[in-house]
Structure formats: structure tokens, C-alpha cells
Motif scaffolding. Structure first.
Motif, PDB file in Angstrom:
ATOM      1  N   LEU A 272       4.026  -1.491 -14.287  1.00 32.88           N
ATOM      2  CA  LEU A 272       3.993  -2.605 -15.495  1.00 32.88           C
ATOM      3  C   LEU A 272       2.562  -3.200 -15.654  1.00 32.88           C
ATOM      4  O   LEU A 272       1.752  -3.458 -16.533  1.00 32.88           O
TER       5      LEU A 272
ATOM      6  N   LEU B 194       8.458  -1.720 -19.154  1.00 38.02           N
ATOM      7  CA  LEU B 194       9.383  -2.863 -18.935  1.00 38.02           C
ATOM      8  C   LEU B 194      10.848  -2.295 -18.800  1.00 38.02           C
ATOM      9  O   LEU B 194      11.630  -2.965 -18.255  1.00 38.02           O
ATOM     10  N   ALA B 195      10.995  -1.152 -19.731  1.00 39.52           N
ATOM     11  CA  ALA B 195      12.582  -0.629 -19.576  1.00 39.52           C
ATOM     12  C   ALA B 195      12.529  -0.106 -18.044  1.00 39.52           C
ATOM     13  O   ALA B 195      13.745  -0.397 -17.692  1.00 39.52           O
TER      14      ALA B 195
ATOM     15  N   VAL C 280      11.302  -1.684 -15.420  1.00 38.56           N
ATOM     16  CA  VAL C 280      11.672  -2.651 -14.681  1.00 38.56           C
ATOM     17  C   VAL C 280      12.816  -3.134 -15.046  1.00 38.56           C
ATOM     18  O   VAL C 280      13.679  -3.480 -13.962  1.00 38.56           O
ATOM     19  N   GLU C 281      13.435  -3.262 -16.060  1.00 40.13           N
ATOM     20  CA  GLU C 281      14.743  -3.590 -16.348  1.00 40.13           C
ATOM     21  C   GLU C 281      15.865  -2.613 -15.573  1.00 40.13           C
ATOM     22  O   GLU C 281      16.718  -3.245 -14.855  1.00 40.13           O
TER      23      GLU C 281
ATOM     24  N   PRO D  90       2.353  -8.625 -27.719  1.00 35.60           N
ATOM     25  CA  PRO D  90       3.120  -7.770 -26.704  1.00 35.60           C
ATOM     26  C   PRO D  90       2.944  -8.217 -25.138  1.00 35.60           C
ATOM     27  O   PRO D  90       3.832  -7.960 -24.609  1.00 35.60           O
ATOM     28  N   LEU D  91       1.812  -8.558 -25.020  1.00 34.36           N
ATOM     29  CA  LEU D  91       1.424  -9.022 -23.586  1.00 34.36           C
ATOM     30  C   LEU D  91       2.185 -10.335 -23.244  1.00 34.36           C
ATOM     31  O   LEU D  91       3.001 -10.431 -22.255  1.00 34.36           O
TER      32      LEU D  91
ATOM     33  N   TYR E  45       9.801 -11.674 -21.086  1.00 34.81           N
ATOM     34  CA  TYR E  45      10.805 -11.211 -20.502  1.00 34.81           C
ATOM     35  C   TYR E  45      11.498 -11.863 -19.213  1.00 34.81           C
ATOM     36  O   TYR E  45      12.780 -11.945 -19.188  1.00 34.81           O
TER      37      TYR E  45
ATOM     38  N   LEU F 207       3.763  -0.555 -22.907  1.00 31.77           N
ATOM     39  CA  LEU F 207       4.416  -1.589 -22.310  1.00 31.77           C
ATOM     40  C   LEU F 207       6.011  -1.295 -22.507  1.00 31.77           C
ATOM     41  O   LEU F 207       6.805  -1.738 -21.375  1.00 31.77           O
ATOM     42  N   THR F 208       6.353  -0.792 -23.343  1.00 28.46           N
ATOM     43  CA  THR F 208       7.911  -0.487 -23.538  1.00 28.46           C
ATOM     44  C   THR F 208       8.476   0.178 -22.328  1.00 28.46           C
ATOM     45  O   THR F 208       9.589  -0.223 -21.841  1.00 28.46           O
TER      46      THR F 208
ATOM     47  N   ILE G  73      11.510  -5.981 -24.368  1.00 30.11           N
ATOM     48  CA  ILE G  73      11.087  -4.600 -24.005  1.00 30.11           C
ATOM     49  C   ILE G  73      10.827  -3.657 -25.339  1.00 30.11           C
ATOM     50  O   ILE G  73       9.896  -3.182 -25.307  1.00 30.11           O
TER      51      ILE G  73
ATOM     52  N   ARG H 123      15.805  -3.516 -11.934  1.00 30.51           N
ATOM     53  CA  ARG H 123      16.420  -4.982 -11.938  1.00 30.51           C
ATOM     54  C   ARG H 123      17.940  -4.873 -11.988  1.00 30.51           C
ATOM     55  O   ARG H 123      18.872  -5.445 -11.038  1.00 30.51           O
ATOM     56  N   ASN H 124      18.571  -4.055 -12.941  1.00 28.18           N
ATOM     57  CA  ASN H 124      19.904  -3.726 -13.060  1.00 28.18           C
ATOM     58  C   ASN H 124      20.250  -3.146 -11.631  1.00 28.18           C
ATOM     59  O   ASN H 124      21.588  -3.293 -11.260  1.00 28.18           O
TER      60      ASN H 124
ATOM     61  N   PRO I  42      -0.698  -1.187 -17.714  1.00 26.79           N
ATOM     62  CA  PRO I  42      -1.140  -1.408 -18.980  1.00 26.79           C
ATOM     63  C   PRO I  42      -1.623  -2.717 -19.459  1.00 26.79           C
ATOM     64  O   PRO I  42      -2.459  -3.105 -20.182  1.00 26.79           O
ATOM     65  N   VAL I  43      -0.950  -3.673 -18.540  1.00 33.19           N
ATOM     66  CA  VAL I  43      -1.331  -5.002 -18.534  1.00 33.19           C
ATOM     67  C   VAL I  43      -2.736  -5.139 -18.505  1.00 33.19           C
ATOM     68  O   VAL I  43      -3.623  -5.735 -19.312  1.00 33.19           O
TER      69      VAL I  43
ATOM     70  N   VAL J 114      -0.374  -0.679 -25.874  1.00 29.61           N
ATOM     71  CA  VAL J 114       0.582  -1.510 -26.034  1.00 29.61           C
ATOM     72  C   VAL J 114       2.074  -0.907 -26.002  1.00 29.61           C
ATOM     73  O   VAL J 114       3.082  -1.177 -25.701  1.00 29.61           O
ATOM     74  N   LEU J 115       1.940   0.269 -26.721  1.00 28.77           N
ATOM     75  CA  LEU J 115       3.256   1.303 -26.733  1.00 28.77           C
ATOM     76  C   LEU J 115       3.509   1.565 -25.308  1.00 28.77           C
ATOM     77  O   LEU J 115       4.824   1.655 -24.999  1.00 28.77           O
TER      78      LEU J 115
ATOM     79  N   PRO K 270       6.859  -4.713 -28.170  1.00 27.56           N
ATOM     80  CA  PRO K 270       5.765  -4.169 -28.155  1.00 27.56           C
ATOM     81  C   PRO K 270       5.529  -2.951 -29.034  1.00 27.56           C
ATOM     82  O   PRO K 270       4.370  -2.781 -29.785  1.00 27.56           O
TER      83      PRO K 270
ATOM     84  N   LEU L  47      -4.927  -3.549 -21.003  1.00 26.42           N
ATOM     85  CA  LEU L  47      -5.252  -4.288 -22.375  1.00 26.42           C
ATOM     86  C   LEU L  47      -6.105  -5.381 -22.254  1.00 26.42           C
ATOM     87  O   LEU L  47      -7.003  -5.752 -23.017  1.00 26.42           O
TER      88      LEU L  47
END
Lengths: 95, 490
Positions: free
Chosen positions: A8, A51-52, A54-55, B81-82, B88, A47-48, B274, A58-59, A11-12, A44-45, B277, A15
Motif C-alpha cells: 500500500l 487497499l483490497a 490490506v482488507e 484518494p490518499l 480506511y 490504491l484500490t 477501497i 485484515r479479514n 502508490p502512496v 490512484v487506480l 479511488p 503519488l
């Protein structure tokens, strides 16, 4: 989870650093558009899915923790049951 | 009546009607009206939060900024988005606190976490004052959209009045449910409008995106990169992006709280973070339209930056399709206006006037909706520039709440109300001085400078207060849900 957070961070950082990178912030075109614009949209794209992921991790961690709790509870229940059975037997309660 | 105007009128009525259909019976309580029972799923929450992305500034303003400033406009692309990467983690924390302590507003959060109604009131008054020009901007923007799309200068004012009446009607009747319903149509229209603009405008004026790039490099190569220095150089780009990022990350805009507090679960908020972005990336499309305007329009025509998107659209597509684009643009004014006025009215009813009793609370809330929209409309028609100066402060002024929010997210707030309040007051004062004092001409964003001063003052006051003894006043530990009850206060 550390891997997911590292992914994650890519991309952070990309950017945040965009305007300072000479190969991004320049007069060149990528795909017919200003390179800074293309770079920004691309990360930016990104990031999705990051993050997914990471989720998802996490789950998975939460599920594993829940399973461990259930196992620990059932183990302690069976331990306390066998302890109480042993105690009952010793005190003759079963009769 | 032209075809474009007819489509605009029908579209605006459809947005209002959908908003009215958001609820069958009037809400019985302020909680039901403002956060809808806290049971919105991921998709509805996404629509509500995504609705904040496309305001008139984003849709029309970004195209204008791209046309006048070139690629420097891309500062507006990554910050949202950031911010959602951070949200989150943060939004579920706020949601949990809101559920457990019955928050309906940003002011409730501050009053409860800092144990001070006075502090909650102060932040709420600032929120309402800074949001009023933002509300006016949306209404004025709607008038501009109808004027430009129809080519009829007289159509702007009636459109502003009609849209304001529709917004007041559906907000009063349906509350956040109405905003969510209207957001369904708005976002569907936005997707259509963005795709149409991306395909038709560059193709019509430049022969496609590839040719557009070649024309840009040939005639405007200096606008293809952000310069190292100057007022819109790298430092400005980076610091403006950071200021906006902090502002969104810590939910400093009061209207951003209702969608978070209305979510049905933490998972809905995380899923939303999620996917936001992807929607945020589409902001590149108005920018591409702006680049097309840069290569197409003459200096005089491109000087009216906010109008270039509709100006290009009107030359590239049939009237009915232009009407659809105009309805999408009008929706970017109506739906955010509804969210803004909802945020303002709940702040007034819950944290500023605080009338006793549920009925009186609803009355004050609904009265505020009518007064705020009327005031914004009258100023928009009679004195469009009256609040222009205040608008300059809206984003950075509200951004001063960020340190106080951040410090209150931990289990025990890191600051006292006095420390956080001192930081906000000094931060606002520095911001006003930098913005209007005519003594600062540096490249660093004034919002970021005042934010830094805010943090330094808050920490210094906190250290002094701690040195004089005692830990911060702590809110009670979150306990059982307290429904619509007022937050704990001192």
C-alpha cells in the motif's frame, strides 16, 4: 499484514513524490497525455487493489484470531469439564 | 424553450422528485432525519461519500484550471484518494464512537471527546460560517451551468431559484435518505457525462487524445510540467495537496460526517474507502477537457475558465446530449448543496442553539435549512461576490479542525478543549492574516502554514496546562448505545 502495508505504501509514496520526480514532472507525453497526469491516474487506480489486499489480510487475520479464540475456549471448557468430572468423581457426586 | 433547456428542467425536477421519494413519512427525530437510523449499506455510503467528490468546482472548475494553469491542476487528483487510504482506518473509529455515544454531527464529536459544549459550539459556529459561502458557490454554479448550456443569460436566476426550492423541499422531507436517493441519479449521470466528454470533446476538437497531446507539446510545452519555482511551482503543488489531504482525511468539512455516521457497519466504510479511488481517478476527465480547451479556445474565450467545459461540449454534441451534460453539472450543485445544508442545520440544532425537546430540535433544524438556502440564494443573485473573500478561507479555515480531530481519535484525547481551541483560534487568525494581509507572497500553502502554527500552539498550551497539573478532562468510556441523546458535556 506487513507485506500488505508495504504494498500500500508504494502508490502512496509514488503519488506524494510525483511532482519531485524529473522523469514524471516533465514536458514528455505518455499515451498522448502529460506524464504527470498519467502517473497520477495510474497510481490512484493502484490504491484500490492495494487497499483490497490490506482488507483481505485484515479479514484473514480476524478469522484466524476468532478461530484461535474458539479453540482456546473449547479447550478450556473441556479442560474445566474434565477437571470438574474428576472432582465430582473424587467427591462421589456421580453416585 | 430550447431542447437543452427542456432537458435541464426535466432533469432538475427528476433530481428533486427522487430526493422527495427518499422517505414515505416525515422523520420522527433528528437522528432519523440526519443519519437515517445508521443502517446504510456500502453502496449507499459510497454514493453519499462519492457525491462529495463531484461538486461544481470539480466538474467545471478543474477543466477551467487545466485550461489556465496546465498540468499544475493535477494537484487535485491524488489528495482525495490518499485521504481515503487514511479514512480506511479512521472512519471506522469515528463510526464506532458515533454509534456508542449517539453523535449526529462533527460538533457532537468535539463536545463529547473534549468534554466541553463550548468547544463543540465554537467548532460548529466556524463550520456554519465557512460553509455558507460554499453553499452559495454551489447555487451560483448551478445558475452558471444553465446559462452556459442554454446560451440564455436570463435562464440562470430562475434555475437557481427552482433548484433551491427543490433542494429545500427534499432535504426537509427526506433528510439524508433524500440526499442518498438524489445521489443515485447524480452519480449515474456523472458516469455518462464523463464518458461522453472523454470521447467526444477531444475527438471533435483535436482529432483524438493522441493528437491533443501533440498539440499541447507543440504550442504549450511550458504547461506540461510544474515549474520548480513561482507561485504555482512544485512547493505550492505539494503543500496545497497536503493541506487538502489533511482536510479530507480528518473530516474537517461538517457535511462529511453524516455519511460516515449513517453507515450500517465498519465494513461498509472500509469497502467504501477501497473503491473511492477509482471514482476519484475520473477527475482526470474534466482536466483532459480543460487541456482540449487550452489548444482550441482563443485567449479571450478561455479566460472564463469555469465555462470552458460546457462551451466545448456545446460545440461537440447535439442539444439533447448537451442537456444531459448540463443536468449532470446541475446535479453536482444540487446534491452537494443538500449535503452541505444538512450538515449546517444539524450543527445549529445540536451544537449551537441546542433547543430542549425533540420537536423543538427538528423545528430549529428545519428552520435553519430554509434560512441557510434562502440566504445563499439571495446573496448568489443580488451580491454574488459578497462572500468571495470568505470562500477563500473555506477549505483552509475548516482544515484548522484537523489537529483537534486527530488528537481526539485515540482512546483518551491527547489535548484538552482549551489547547485544541487555542490552536484553532490562532490557526484561523494566522490564516486570515496570510490571506488578506498582503504581506505573504511565498509558495507554501497558507493553509499548511496556519495548520503548523495551530499544532504548535495547541501542543504548547497543552504542555503549559499539564505542567500546572492534572490530566485532560476525559469523556466517559464508550458504553451502551445512547441513541439520539445529547453527548456527554461539561
Amino acid at each position: 499484514m506487513p507485506l500488505a502495508l508495504t504494498l500500500l505504501a508504494v502508490p502512496v509514496v509514488a503519488l506524494l513524490a510525483a511532482v519531485w520526480l524529473p522523469f514524471v514532472n516533465g514536458p514528455q507525453l505518455w499515451l498522448g497525455l502529460p506524464s504527470l497526469l498519467v502517473w497520477s491516474v495510474g497510481w490512484v487506480l493502484a490504491l484500490t487493489p492495494a487497499l483490497a489486499y490490506v482488507e483481505r489480510c485484515r479479514n484473514a487475520t480476524a478469522t484466524a484470531a476468532a478461530a484461535a479464540t474458539v479453540t482456546a475456549t473449547s479447550t478450556s471448557t473441556s479442560t474445566s469439564t474434565s477437571t470438574s468430572t474428576a472432582t465430582s468423581t473424587a467427591t462421589g457426586e456421580e453416585r | 424553450m430550447s431542447v437543452t433547456l427542456l432537458v435541464c428542467v426535466l432533469g432538475m425536477v427528476a433530481i428533486g422528485a427522487l430526493g422527495l421519494l427518499g422517505r414515505r413519512r416525515p422523520a420522527a427525530s433528528l437522528e432519523e432525519w440526519s443519519v437515517g437510523g445508521r443502517n446504510f449499506g456500502a453502496f449507499t455510503t459510497w454514493l453519499l461519500q462519492a457525491g462529495e467528490i463531484y461538486t461544481t468546482f470539480t466538474f467545471l472548475g478543474l477543466a477551467g484550471l487545466a485550461c489556465t494553469s496546465g498540468v499544475a491542476v493535477t494537484y487535485a487528483l491524488p489528495y482525495l484518494p490518499l485521504a481515503y487510504v487514511g479514512l480506511y482506518a479512521i472512519a471506522p473509529v469515528i463510526w464506532r464512537m458515533g454509534r456508542d455515544r449517539g453523535y449526529l454531527t462533527q460538533g457532537d464529536f468535539f463536545a463529547d471527546r473534549y468534554g466541553s459544549r463550548l468547544f463543540g459550539g465554537l467548532t460548529s459556529v466556524l463550520g456554519v460560517v465557512f460553509l455558507l459561502p460554499y453553499l452559495q458557490l454551489q447555487i451560483t454554479g448551478l445558475g452558471l451551468v444553465i446559462q452556459l448550456a442554454t446560451g440564455n443569460k436570463d435562464a440562470g436566476t430562475p434555475a437557481m431559484i427552482a433548484a433551491s426550492v427543490l433542494v429545500v423541499a427534499f432535504v426537509l422531507w427526506s433528510g439524508i435518505q433524500g440526499v442518498a436517493k438524489a445521489a443515485y441519479l447524480k452519480d449515474a449521470l456523472m458516469v455518462v457525462a464523463l464518458l461522453v466528454l472523454l470521447v467526444m470533446v477531444p475527438a471533435h476538437y483535436s482529432g483524438g487524445i493522441g493528437h491533443l497531446g501533440a498539440q499541447l507539446r507543440e504550442h504549450h510545452s511550458e504547461l506540461l510540467s510544474v515549474p520548480a519555482g513561482g507561485p504555482f511551482g512544485q512547493v505550492w503543488f505539494f503543500t496545497a495537496m497536503l493541506t487538502s489531504l489533511f482536510s479530507v482525511l480528518f473530516l474537517t468539512m461538517p457535511q462529511g460526517w453524516a455519511p460516515v455516521l449513517a453507515a450500517g457497519s465498519e465494513r461498509a466504510l472500509r469497502k467504501n474507502s477501497i473503491w473511492i479511488p477509482v471514482y476519484g481517478a475520473t477527475q482526470a476527465i474534466p482536466m483532459i477537457v480543460g487541456f482540449t480547451a487550452l489548444t482550441t479556445l482563443s485567449g479571450a474565450a478561455s479566460a472564463n475558465g469555469n465555462g470552458v467545459l460546457l462551451q466545448l461540449a456545446s460545440g461537440a454534441m447535439p442539444d439533447w446530449l448537451l442537456g444531459v451534460i448540463a443536468v449532470a453539472a446541475a446535479a453536482t450543485a444540487m446534491v452537494p448543496s443538500a449535503g452541505i445544508v444538512l450538515g449546517m442545520s444539524t450543527l445549529v440544532a445540536r451544537n449551537v442553539l441546542r433547543p430542549r425537546g425533540a420537536r423543538a430540535g427538528l423545528l430549529v433544524n428545519h428552520g435553519t435549512v430554509v434560512i441557510a438556502v434562502t440566504l445563499a440564494l439571495v446573496l448568489g443573485i443580488a451580491r454574488p461576490d459578497a462572500l468571495a473573500n470568505l470562500l477563500l478561507l473555506t477549505y483552509s479555515g475548516l482544515g484548522q479542525m484537523a489537529p483537534a480531530t486527530a488528537a481526539a481519535l485515540t482512546r483518551r484525547p491527547l489535548l484538552r478543549a482549551w489547547s485544541a481551541g487555542a490552536g484553532i483560534v490562532v490557526g484561523e487568525a494566522v490564516l486570515i492574516w496570510l490571506t488578506f494581509g498582503d504581506s505573504y507572497h511565498g509558495a507554501i500553502s497558507t493553509g499548511l502554514i496556519s495548520l503548523a502554527v495551530n499544532v504548535v500552539v495547541a501542543v504548547a498550551v497543552e504542555l503549559v496546562l499539564r505542567a500546572r497539573g492534572g490530566a485532560p478532562v476525559l469523556p466517559d468510556e464508550p458504553s451502551a448505545p445512547s441513541s439520539a441523546s445529547a453527548p456527554a458535556t461539561v
